[in-house]
Design an enzyme around this catalytic site. Structure first.
Site, PDB file in Angstrom:
ATOM      1  N   SER A 128      23.499  28.694 -22.179  1.00 31.74           N
ATOM      2  CA  SER A 128      24.572  27.779 -21.763  1.00 31.74           C
ATOM      3  C   SER A 128      25.816  28.113 -22.567  1.00 31.74           C
ATOM      4  O   SER A 128      25.902  27.792 -23.756  1.00 31.74           O
ATOM      5  CB  SER A 128      24.168  26.318 -22.022  1.00 31.74           C
ATOM      6  OG  SER A 128      23.139  25.944 -21.157  1.00 31.74           O
ATOM      7  N   LYS A 130      26.621  23.753 -15.174  1.00 34.15           N
ATOM      8  CA  LYS A 130      25.926  23.259 -16.379  1.00 34.15           C
ATOM      9  C   LYS A 130      26.854  22.362 -17.201  1.00 34.15           C
ATOM     10  O   LYS A 130      26.421  21.323 -17.718  1.00 34.15           O
ATOM     11  CB  LYS A 130      25.432  24.436 -17.220  1.00 34.15           C
ATOM     12  CG  LYS A 130      24.752  24.053 -18.551  1.00 34.15           C
ATOM     13  CD  LYS A 130      23.420  23.348 -18.342  1.00 34.15           C
ATOM     14  CE  LYS A 130      22.859  22.712 -19.607  1.00 34.15           C
ATOM     15  NZ  LYS A 130      22.266  23.634 -20.552  1.00 34.15           N
ATOM     16  N   LYS A 139      28.246  20.544 -28.925  1.00 35.08           N
ATOM     17  CA  LYS A 139      28.677  21.905 -28.582  1.00 35.08           C
ATOM     18  C   LYS A 139      29.022  21.980 -27.089  1.00 35.08           C
ATOM     19  O   LYS A 139      30.052  22.542 -26.699  1.00 35.08           O
ATOM     20  CB  LYS A 139      27.547  22.900 -28.911  1.00 35.08           C
ATOM     21  CG  LYS A 139      27.825  24.344 -28.490  1.00 35.08           C
ATOM     22  CD  LYS A 139      26.531  25.119 -28.188  1.00 35.08           C
ATOM     23  CE  LYS A 139      26.469  25.496 -26.717  1.00 35.08           C
ATOM     24  NZ  LYS A 139      25.259  26.203 -26.295  1.00 35.08           N
TER      25      LYS A 139
END
Lengths: 294, 294
Positions: free
Chosen positions: A93, A169, A237
């Protein structure tokens, strides 16, 4: 097929083993951390360049954008073994915009590229039940589909442009974080108003407020089970990625920005390792009131 | 049982008719707007006081806190017909704190009180499938349960203190509004990043981002079907209630406050009558980009 797999952590390891179980030949780079099962299952080669030279399809599952860049384009990186007919699939990701650059460089060497990040976590990886969000050419997607089906269940080609999978995502992580925050505000409010948050959650299940988050994370907030799950530091993150990409695109994400601040408050309180449902603790601090006792 | 029903609007009318169908005797106050079906089904009495005098249980389904106050305590109001053995059930969505005051006044006259707001909208009312969130004494709840079962499906006694039902409804409206906002941010981001929002929504369904809102309201954002549904002006009222109650309780609701501002932006643009999924238009304005064409 001959599959190279780089990044055998808590996600990558079970994913790679599912591919081997489905009959594919597995090639992995040497690491001190490779266990006996992996050494018996896969062919161990010295570095990512050698893996890319030996395999037809090279899968990456590493933590962040700089890790993908290092594995692909660092010394003895994947790029050194890439040529026509090779396909790189990045299942990490990472940044949607950096993904476009990486894909162009791999394409320039004659290779194909798919970005295919997942959701579903460690349990989804172990049970081959991951949601897989893919960006890239239809032909490459068709070629990779049997591999995706060995690792996941809900598999979507989101767009034929590289980065579309990573964009999806990011959208997923925005919705998950903001829904956790919504459930947190509602339960803190209800609790402070004198209602039993467990009964409130139960009353709302089945109605318009129903979500997987109310079901799972609402329960964790009430039962105070903040062991991950998915760590706040990782979700932080992901929201950084969302806000950085939004800045590049010129999109305002007001509640994503505010929710990121709540994650930061948790990290400041030493909670980077809490499950992301632990965000409720930041809201409880703002209300000087807890949903339930720790 | 003898049921008084006050507030025969788009919600109250089908709810009252379900009670009559279940075999209860219906008493309603005179209104010019009563239609033939209602006049044939119910006994029409001159005012709320007469309804309360004739009925055992008096149900209210009116728009807002001042309406409940007027019906209960205004001239010829319900309070004038209340005494021991009578039960008032307020199914409107109003202030949890005002509810406590109203209940105390009815209790002071010898009557019982339940707050029992609903979710599920017009369709839920017509199909007798409402979610009903109840606050008040267990004995009163048990007495009212057959009536709730004639109008709804997911019926919960949230707490034995009056106001617990309204608190739960406020929690519901917080989660619904903030989840709509979350889906809006995610789809605007994805669309501006070049992904197809319909494919993104499809990829996220079934994963951790799944919610009734992603399913229903996400679809409305993509198809641009902003006819209510549930009007922004009403949801704005509910978030005002949330923020006012939060202020009284000393709870900070950061994303509820920000989301209320987005509803205000919609109302300022003439969108008070849009479905609440139309909130995405405020986010689109911030991004100078639409999820899809109107």
């Amino acid at each position: 097929m001959k599959i190279g797999f780089i990044g055998l952590g808590i996600m990558g390891r079970p994913m790679a083993l599912h591919l081997a179980k489905a009959g594919h030949a597995l090639f992995v780079p040497e690491r001190g951390s490779l266990d006996d099962e992996m050494r018996q299952t896969a062919t161990v080669l010295p570095d990512p360049a050698a893996v890319a030279a030996a395999a037809e399809i090279i899968i990456l599952m590493v933590p962040d954008t700089p890790d993908v860049e290092a594995v692909l384009f660092g010394p003895k990186g994947v790029a050194e073994g890439i040529g026509p007919g090779k396909l790189v699939i990045d299942m990490s990701s990472i940044s949607p915009t950096a993904t476009k650059t990486f894909a162009e460089k791999i394409n320039g060497l004659g290779g194909d590229y798919l970005d295919a990040p997942v959701s579903g976590g460690e349990v989804g990886a172990q049970q081959a039940a991951l949601t897989i969000m893919v960006g890239g050419p239809q032909a490459a997607f068709d070629r990779a589909k049997p591999l995706f089906e060995a690792m996941g269940k809900n598999i979507t080609l989101v767009g034929e442009n590289n980065g579309a999978g990573q964009t999806c995502k990011v959208a997923n992580q925005i919705i998950v974080a903001l829904t956790i925050e919504a459930v947190g505000e509602a339960l803190v409010f209800a609790s402070k108003a004198g209602a039993d948050p467990a009964k409130v959650r139960q009353a709302l299940m089945g109605g318009l407020a129903t979500s997987r988050i109310l079901e799972l994370h609402g329960d964790r907030m009430i039962k105070r089970t903040f062991n991950p799950g998915f760590r706040i530091a990782l979700h932080q993150k992901d929201l950084n990625l969302a806000l950085q990409s939004a800045k590049e695109l010129g999109v305002a994400l007001p509640n994503t920005a505010a929710t990121q601040q709540l994650f930061s408050a948790c990290v400041a309180a030493g909670g980077g390792g809490w499950d992301h449902s632990g965000m409720v603790r930041a809201l409880e601090t703002l209300a000087a009131h807890k949903v339930a006792q720790d």
